[in-house]
Design a protein around this motif. Structure first.
Motif, short mmCIF file in Angstrom:
data_model
loop_
_atom_site.label_atom_id
_atom_site.label_comp_id
_atom_site.label_asym_id
_atom_site.label_seq_id
_atom_site.Cartn_x
_atom_site.Cartn_y
_atom_site.Cartn_z
N CYS A 106 0.21 0.45 -4.30
CA CYS A 106 -0.87 -0.38 -4.64
C CYS A 106 -2.36 0.18 -3.62
O CYS A 106 -2.05 0.30 -2.70
CB CYS A 106 -0.50 -1.67 -4.64
SG CYS A 106 0.78 -2.50 -5.37
N SER A 107 -3.13 0.15 -4.43
CA SER A 107 -4.60 0.61 -4.03
C SER A 107 -4.76 -0.50 -2.83
O SER A 107 -4.55 -1.67 -2.86
CB SER A 107 -5.51 0.89 -4.78
OG SER A 107 -6.19 -0.63 -5.26
N THR A 151 0.31 -8.92 -6.79
CA THR A 151 -0.28 -7.61 -6.57
C THR A 151 0.06 -6.22 -7.15
O THR A 151 -0.79 -5.52 -7.69
CB THR A 151 -0.16 -7.35 -4.86
OG1 THR A 151 -0.28 -8.37 -4.26
CG2 THR A 151 -0.94 -6.06 -4.38
N VAL A 170 -7.01 -3.40 -3.94
CA VAL A 170 -6.29 -4.37 -4.75
C VAL A 170 -5.68 -5.33 -3.82
O VAL A 170 -5.37 -6.81 -3.94
CB VAL A 170 -5.50 -4.10 -5.90
CG1 VAL A 170 -4.64 -5.26 -6.58
CG2 VAL A 170 -6.43 -3.26 -7.09
N SER A 213 -2.46 -4.52 -9.73
CA SER A 213 -2.76 -2.88 -9.64
C SER A 213 -2.38 -2.38 -10.76
O SER A 213 -3.23 -1.29 -11.24
CB SER A 213 -1.85 -2.42 -8.49
OG SER A 213 -2.22 -3.02 -7.01
N LYS A 214 -1.28 -2.75 -11.59
CA LYS A 214 -0.67 -1.76 -12.56
C LYS A 214 -2.05 -2.15 -13.62
O LYS A 214 -2.24 -1.17 -14.57
CB LYS A 214 0.64 -2.45 -13.20
CG LYS A 214 1.67 -1.82 -12.29
CD LYS A 214 2.17 -0.46 -12.81
CE LYS A 214 3.17 0.01 -12.44
NZ LYS A 214 3.65 1.43 -12.75
N GLU A 242 -4.68 0.73 -10.65
CA GLU A 242 -5.02 1.19 -9.37
C GLU A 242 -3.58 1.34 -8.60
O GLU A 242 -3.47 1.04 -7.43
CB GLU A 242 -5.81 0.06 -8.70
CG GLU A 242 -7.01 -0.20 -9.27
CD GLU A 242 -7.98 0.72 -8.41
OE1 GLU A 242 -7.63 1.47 -7.49
OE2 GLU A 242 -9.18 1.10 -9.06
N PHE A 243 -2.62 1.80 -9.43
CA PHE A 243 -1.19 2.08 -8.96
C PHE A 243 -0.84 3.48 -8.84
O PHE A 243 -0.70 4.08 -10.05
CB PHE A 243 -0.12 1.03 -9.36
CG PHE A 243 1.08 1.10 -8.75
CD1 PHE A 243 1.60 0.14 -7.90
CD2 PHE A 243 2.05 1.86 -9.29
CE1 PHE A 243 2.63 -0.09 -7.31
CE2 PHE A 243 3.24 1.82 -8.72
CZ PHE A 243 3.70 1.03 -7.74
N GLU A 295 0.55 -1.15 0.12
CA GLU A 295 0.16 -0.14 -0.04
C GLU A 295 0.87 1.23 0.08
O GLU A 295 0.66 2.21 -0.64
CB GLU A 295 -1.12 0.22 1.32
CG GLU A 295 -2.20 -1.02 1.04
CD GLU A 295 -3.02 -0.91 2.34
OE1 GLU A 295 -3.23 0.38 2.65
OE2 GLU A 295 -3.51 -2.03 2.91
N GLU A 341 -5.02 -2.74 -13.67
CA GLU A 341 -6.15 -2.08 -13.08
C GLU A 341 -6.14 -0.47 -13.10
O GLU A 341 -6.97 0.11 -12.58
CB GLU A 341 -6.80 -2.59 -11.98
CG GLU A 341 -7.28 -4.16 -11.94
CD GLU A 341 -8.60 -3.91 -12.80
OE1 GLU A 341 -9.50 -3.26 -12.43
OE2 GLU A 341 -8.83 -4.98 -13.70
#
Length: 414
Positions: A283-284, A393, A287, A397-398, A402-403, A279, A400
């Motif tokens: 990374c979100s 992870t 995720v 994250s990447k 979400e990074f 986190e 999606e």
């Protein structure tokens, strides 16, 4: 002159203070002390087992609440349940592809190096019948009933979905977030006991099995470690490089957690810290909360390598020829059964026994040869599983988007 000397001494004192207050330093020192005690005083080393197991037991108390809170917060924080489903399916697909690669690499390297062509004398062979008996009883229902992580995972997913539909959703999320914060604060204090856990684990391992008893199976151990290193730096490294990130920098970023895993032979001991660090690096939370706990049960790269290599090792040990069809059958069986090799004590041997029984050509009694060094190879399995889950992870994250990199800690230099 005095000012100059003070200016020279101050940085040295600062460096010494930084080293001696670093948890990594004390974990390394504890591992070294454990090895020395176990080697020179094996009886006393074996008595240290309670310290290593005690530390892991304390850490395990945090596993269930952290997994529950992070997954519930992750799902409820997303809001979009379609997105949750997409991440889940994408994660499982990634896990299956990468672990299949791991199985294939284990088989390939075992045939190239042939670790089973070794002298079998001088081993303390134990009765493997207790494992062969359990093999018949192995079932997915029993695995689910014994695996607390999987149970918490499913309950958390259901709870997260329910929270999404509550009218006072924001209030519930706020309470859960505060609970999560306090749990991680408590965990931070517990982690100061990590050197004790590492010391106890290493002292017991060396004291019980010794160094000289590993010589007949040294080739297998070396092959397993080399294979897992190749997998980490070639396969996982290439995956991260695709996203313009460095596997070396990632390993350096989680070095303290890796040392804890090395000392305790358990990825559980550092799992909560890994989630927190992922986190922090970008990374979100959503995720991380979904991928890491799921990966702990289904993304077992190191275990997959070990299982496939062990089957080939035993075939070589008994001079059993396996056809291409039989090799593909082994990989196919392990693709499914290896997913049940986490969270249940002795399940690795159960999976191996089940696979050998299904093939019908390799004596199941051969598992006795693995008992003496299984403990030492467990470190390699735990480290590879741990790094693999971190990489998974980051990848999800990447993919999606979400990074959000807080610090450029892993980016490759152009």
């Amino acid at each position: 002159m005095k000012v100059t000397r003070d200016n020279e001494i101050a940085p040295q004192r600062s460096l010494l203070f930084k080293i001696t207050t670093n948890l990594t330093f004390w974990v390394l020192l504890a591992i070294l002390a454990g090895v020395l005690l176990g080697h020179y005083h094996p009886k006393e080393g074996m008595q240290m087992e309670i310290i290593g197991k005690g530390f892991i037991s304390i850490i395990k108390v945090f596993i269930a609440p952290i997994i529950f809170l992070t997954i519930v917060l992750g799902i409820s924080g997303m809001g979009d349940l379609k997105k949750v489903g997409r991440i889940g399916i994408k994660s499982l697909l990634y896990f299956e592809v990468v672990t299949t690669f791991a199985l294939a690499i284990g088989v390939a390297v075992a045939y190239i190096i042939q670790p089973g062509k070794i002298n079998r004398t001088g081993l303390d062979v134990q009765d493997p019948s207790k494992y062969t008996g359990q093999a018949q009883a192995f079932s997915w229902l029993k695995f689910f009933m014994d695996n607390l992580t999987l149970q918490v995972l499913i309950v958390a997913i259901i709870t997260g979905i329910i929270v999404n539909y509550l009218k006072n959703r924001e209030a519930v999320i706020s309470v859960l977030y505060k609970c999560s914060k306090y749990v991680f604060i408590a965990l931070k204090w517990v982690m100061y006991l990590a050197p004790l856990g590492a010391f106890g684990g290493m002292a017991y391992t060396i004291g019980k099995f010794g160094l000289h008893t590993l010589l007949p199976l040294g080739k297998l151990m070396l092959t397993v470690y080399i294979t897992m290193a190749v997998f980490i730096f070639l396969i996982l490294g290439s995956i991260l490089r695709y996203y313009k990130m460095s596997i070396w920098k990632f390993i350096k970023y989680i070095k303290e957690e890796l040392l804890i895993v090395l000392g305790t032979s358990s990825s559980e001991a550092a799992l909560p810290n890994l989630m927190e660090k992922l986190e922090k690096m970008g990374c979100s939370r959503a995720v991380v909360g979904l991928v890491v706990p799921t990966g702990y049960s289904f993304n077992l790269d190191g275990t997959s390598i070990y299982l496939s290599m062990s089957v080939i090792f035993l075939a070589q040990l008994y001079d059993v020829h396996l056809s291409l069809t039989e090799i593909l059958t082994i990989i196919g069986l392990l693709m499914i059964t290896s997913k049940g090799a986490a969270g249940v004590t002795g399940s690795g041997f159960i999976v191996l026994a089940s696979t050998l029984t299904a093939i019908g050509k390799i004596p199941v009694e051969g598992l006795a040869f693995l008992l003496g060094v299984d403990k030492f190879m467990s470190e390699a399995r735990a480290l590879t599983n741990f790094i693999g889950n971190g990489v998974a992870t980051i990848v999800i994250s990447k993919s999606e988007k979400e990074f959000v990199a807080i610090e450029p800690v892993l980016e490759e230099q152009p």
